[in-house]
Design a protein around this motif. Sequence first.
Motif, PDB file in Angstrom:
ATOM      1  N   ASN A 156     -15.237  64.945 113.860  1.00  0.00           N
ATOM      2  CA  ASN A 156     -15.874  63.989 114.771  1.00  0.00           C
ATOM      3  C   ASN A 156     -14.853  63.062 115.420  1.00  0.00           C
ATOM      4  O   ASN A 156     -14.916  62.789 116.618  1.00  0.00           O
ATOM      5  N   ALA A 170     -16.096  64.352 109.209  1.00  0.00           N
ATOM      6  CA  ALA A 170     -15.622  63.077 109.764  1.00  0.00           C
ATOM      7  C   ALA A 170     -14.350  63.295 110.577  1.00  0.00           C
ATOM      8  O   ALA A 170     -14.196  62.755 111.675  1.00  0.00           O
ATOM      9  N   VAL A 189     -17.969  54.720 105.305  1.00  0.00           N
ATOM     10  CA  VAL A 189     -19.160  55.522 105.558  1.00  0.00           C
ATOM     11  C   VAL A 189     -19.626  56.052 104.211  1.00  0.00           C
ATOM     12  O   VAL A 189     -18.844  56.678 103.485  1.00  0.00           O
ATOM     13  N   ILE A 240      -8.643  59.473 106.321  1.00  0.00           N
ATOM     14  CA  ILE A 240      -9.962  59.588 105.710  1.00  0.00           C
ATOM     15  C   ILE A 240      -9.754  59.788 104.214  1.00  0.00           C
ATOM     16  O   ILE A 240      -8.968  60.632 103.797  1.00  0.00           O
TER      17      ILE A 240
END
Length: 114
Positions: free
Chosen positions: A8, A5, A42, A21
């Motif tokens: 990205n 993540a 997510v 995160i």
Amino acid sequence: MVAGARDNLRYFGYSEESFTITRTDSCKPFRSAGGAQVDTVVAALPFGRNMRVPHEDYIGDMLANTRQCVPGARYCFVSGDSITKELEAAEYMLEAQVGIWNGRRYTAYVTLAS
């Protein structure tokens, strides 16, 4: 998943200072770092050989709990089956869903909801 993540987000131009995160477990109460607002959740649901319990045995409770723990966020769920009916039952608004064939064995579903 956290490292991916982060990679990205950097790839799409977000600086490391602009996001946080956090890896957590949907079975436990969520506490954001320093009371920060959570914009997006997510969740990769167990599927394929990692899934020991059928979705119908836990998915409704998991979705309801996630929504209560992080109200007002957008949600991105990755699953081995379509979870459209379960999302509607938990009063999510379905925004988009796409099935991605891995080219060998299964289709993973990526579902965006709010």
